[in-house]
Design a protein around this motif. Structure first.
Motif, PDB file in Angstrom:
ATOM      1  N   VAL A  45      -6.197  56.478   3.000  1.00 24.03           N
ATOM      2  CA  VAL A  45      -6.128  57.088   1.665  1.00 24.03           C
ATOM      3  C   VAL A  45      -6.168  58.605   1.795  1.00 24.03           C
ATOM      4  N   ASP A  46      -7.020  59.115   2.673  1.00 26.06           N
ATOM      5  CA  ASP A  46      -7.100  60.562   2.888  1.00 26.06           C
ATOM      6  C   ASP A  46      -5.765  61.116   3.385  1.00 26.06           C
ATOM      7  N   ALA A  47      -5.085  60.376   4.252  1.00 23.07           N
ATOM      8  CA  ALA A  47      -3.768  60.803   4.741  1.00 23.07           C
ATOM      9  C   ALA A  47      -2.747  60.823   3.598  1.00 23.07           C
ATOM     10  N   VAL A  48      -2.763  59.809   2.745  1.00 26.29           N
ATOM     11  CA  VAL A  48      -1.860  59.767   1.589  1.00 26.29           C
ATOM     12  C   VAL A  48      -2.123  60.959   0.684  1.00 26.29           C
ATOM     13  N   ASP A  49      -3.387  61.253   0.422  1.00 27.27           N
ATOM     14  CA  ASP A  49      -3.731  62.380  -0.441  1.00 27.27           C
ATOM     15  C   ASP A  49      -3.282  63.709   0.170  1.00 27.27           C
ATOM     16  N   ALA A  50      -3.438  63.867   1.473  1.00 22.80           N
ATOM     17  CA  ALA A  50      -3.020  65.099   2.135  1.00 22.80           C
ATOM     18  C   ALA A  50      -1.494  65.255   2.064  1.00 22.80           C
ATOM     19  N   PHE A  51      -0.772  64.167   2.295  1.00 19.97           N
ATOM     20  CA  PHE A  51       0.692  64.194   2.175  1.00 19.97           C
ATOM     21  C   PHE A  51       1.098  64.590   0.754  1.00 19.97           C
ATOM     22  N   SER A  52       0.490  63.942  -0.231  1.00 17.55           N
ATOM     23  CA  SER A  52       0.847  64.200  -1.631  1.00 17.55           C
ATOM     24  C   SER A  52       0.554  65.639  -2.032  1.00 17.55           C
ATOM     25  N   ALA A  53      -0.589  66.165  -1.605  1.00 19.11           N
ATOM     26  CA  ALA A  53      -0.956  67.549  -1.922  1.00 19.11           C
ATOM     27  C   ALA A  53       0.033  68.526  -1.293  1.00 19.11           C
ATOM     28  N   ALA A  54       0.413  68.279  -0.058  1.00 18.83           N
ATOM     29  CA  ALA A  54       1.378  69.159   0.610  1.00 18.83           C
ATOM     30  C   ALA A  54       2.737  69.098  -0.088  1.00 18.83           C
ATOM     31  N   LEU A  55       3.160  67.908  -0.477  1.00 21.68           N
ATOM     32  CA  LEU A  55       4.446  67.761  -1.169  1.00 21.68           C
ATOM     33  C   LEU A  55       4.400  68.490  -2.506  1.00 21.68           C
ATOM     34  N   GLN A  56       3.331  68.318  -3.278  1.00 23.09           N
ATOM     35  CA  GLN A  56       3.231  68.978  -4.571  1.00 23.09           C
ATOM     36  C   GLN A  56       3.168  70.499  -4.414  1.00 23.09           C
ATOM     37  N   ALA A  57       2.585  70.982  -3.324  1.00 21.12           N
ATOM     38  CA  ALA A  57       2.514  72.419  -3.055  1.00 21.12           C
ATOM     39  C   ALA A  57       3.839  72.966  -2.523  1.00 21.12           C
ATOM     40  N   ASP A  59       4.979  72.421   0.465  1.00 21.82           N
ATOM     41  CA  ASP A  59       4.843  72.658   1.902  1.00 21.82           C
ATOM     42  C   ASP A  59       5.412  71.452   2.649  1.00 21.82           C
ATOM     43  N   LEU A  60       6.720  71.440   2.834  1.00 27.47           N
ATOM     44  CA  LEU A  60       7.384  70.297   3.460  1.00 27.47           C
ATOM     45  C   LEU A  60       7.006  70.145   4.924  1.00 27.47           C
ATOM     46  N   SER A  61       6.687  71.239   5.591  1.00 29.03           N
ATOM     47  CA  SER A  61       6.261  71.154   6.986  1.00 29.03           C
ATOM     48  C   SER A  61       4.944  70.376   7.083  1.00 29.03           C
ATOM     49  N   ALA A  84      13.146  63.064   9.327  1.00 31.34           N
ATOM     50  CA  ALA A  84      14.132  64.144   9.251  1.00 31.34           C
ATOM     51  C   ALA A  84      15.050  63.971   8.042  1.00 31.34           C
ATOM     52  N   GLN A  85      15.526  62.765   7.822  1.00 31.54           N
ATOM     53  CA  GLN A  85      16.425  62.524   6.693  1.00 31.54           C
ATOM     54  C   GLN A  85      15.722  62.804   5.357  1.00 31.54           C
ATOM     55  N   TYR A  86      14.488  62.355   5.220  1.00 28.18           N
ATOM     56  CA  TYR A  86      13.759  62.598   3.980  1.00 28.18           C
ATOM     57  C   TYR A  86      13.496  64.085   3.772  1.00 28.18           C
ATOM     58  N   LEU A  87      12.997  64.765   4.811  1.00 24.05           N
ATOM     59  CA  LEU A  87      12.645  66.176   4.668  1.00 24.05           C
ATOM     60  C   LEU A  87      13.869  67.057   4.427  1.00 24.05           C
ATOM     61  N   GLN A  88      15.018  66.680   4.959  1.00 25.50           N
ATOM     62  CA  GLN A  88      16.236  67.469   4.764  1.00 25.50           C
ATOM     63  C   GLN A  88      16.945  67.133   3.458  1.00 25.50           C
ATOM     64  N   GLY A  89      16.498  66.065   2.815  1.00 29.79           N
ATOM     65  CA  GLY A  89      17.174  65.636   1.604  1.00 29.79           C
ATOM     66  C   GLY A  89      16.261  65.586   0.401  1.00 29.79           C
ATOM     67  N   HIS A  90      15.839  64.405   0.070  1.00 29.61           N
ATOM     68  CA  HIS A  90      15.148  64.149  -1.189  1.00 29.61           C
ATOM     69  C   HIS A  90      13.773  64.814  -1.303  1.00 29.61           C
ATOM     70  N   ALA A  91      13.142  65.160  -0.206  1.00 32.34           N
ATOM     71  CA  ALA A  91      11.806  65.776  -0.252  1.00 32.34           C
ATOM     72  C   ALA A  91      11.824  67.066  -1.058  1.00 32.34           C
ATOM     73  N   ARG A  92      12.893  67.850  -0.935  1.00 28.02           N
ATOM     74  CA  ARG A  92      12.979  69.104  -1.700  1.00 28.02           C
ATOM     75  C   ARG A  92      12.971  68.825  -3.197  1.00 28.02           C
ATOM     76  N   HIS A  93      13.701  67.796  -3.608  1.00 29.65           N
ATOM     77  CA  HIS A  93      13.740  67.416  -5.029  1.00 29.65           C
ATOM     78  C   HIS A  93      12.369  66.906  -5.488  1.00 29.65           C
ATOM     79  N   ASP A  94      11.715  66.104  -4.647  1.00 29.49           N
ATOM     80  CA  ASP A  94      10.389  65.592  -4.994  1.00 29.49           C
ATOM     81  C   ASP A  94       9.397  66.742  -5.159  1.00 29.49           C
ATOM     82  N   ALA A  95       9.429  67.700  -4.226  1.00 31.00           N
ATOM     83  CA  ALA A  95       8.519  68.846  -4.297  1.00 31.00           C
ATOM     84  C   ALA A  95       8.796  69.683  -5.544  1.00 31.00           C
TER      85      ALA A  95
END
Length: 164
Positions: A45-57, A59-61, A84-95
């Motif tokens: 759960v902590d990992a999910v929260d950290a991922f979500s916080a970084a995405l909302q901020a 910070d794709l890296s 790689a596919q997610y970060l180069q594509g849809h992640a930008r839209h999600d963020a």
């Protein structure tokens, strides 16, 4: 001698003691509700929260560090089949979408078994679309695998719909 009412409590307490020292609680008694987030699943759960916080901020890296190389992301009928596919594509839209969104968690359930865990979350997401407020009911399922570097997300499924 314990009264008849105290016997089950004492018995359950004695069963729990050896497991408590291992960081695991026993299954709840029949008829009792299991905790929404199992103790063993909390690091996932902590990992999910950290991922979500970084995405909302935005910070794709940082967000990418929580994803397995072979992550499968399913969203809106589409699929990205690697980090790689997610970060180069849809992640930008999600963020970009999440940047101004207010995410209000409603319910979370999480379980872990061995090196796998799953985290299911339900939220209300408050955004503005075309200058009008919009509330989405959102669900999220993440499956994680424990690695030498900690928990990594191997699967994400996002789904949402407008609240009526």
């Amino acid at each position: 001698m314990a009264t008849p009412i105290l016997r089950p409590i004492v018995f359950f307490g004695l069963l729990w003691l050896p497991l408590a020292s291992q960081g695991q609680a026993p299954a709840p008694p029949a008829g009792a509700a299991a905790p929404a987030v199992a103790v063993a699943a909390q690091p996932a759960v902590d990992a999910v929260d950290a991922f979500s916080a970084a995405l909302q901020a935005g910070d794709l890296s940082a967000a990418g560090r929580w994803l397995a190389d072979d992550v499968l992301v399913l969203e809106s009928g589409g699929a990205e089949r690697s980090r790689a596919q997610y970060l180069q594509g849809h992640a930008r839209h999600d963020a970009q979408f999440l940047k101004d969104a207010q995410v209000q968690p409603k319910q979370r359930t999480a379980r872990a078994s061995g090196d796998l865990a799953w985290v299911g979350s339900e939220s209300e997401v408050h955004v503005s679309r075309d200058g009008k407020p919009l509330t989405l009911l959102a669900t999220e399922t993440m499956v994680l695998r424990r690695t030498a570097d900690g928990w990594r997300i191997v699967h994400i499924h996002w789904s949402s719909r407008p609240r009526r």
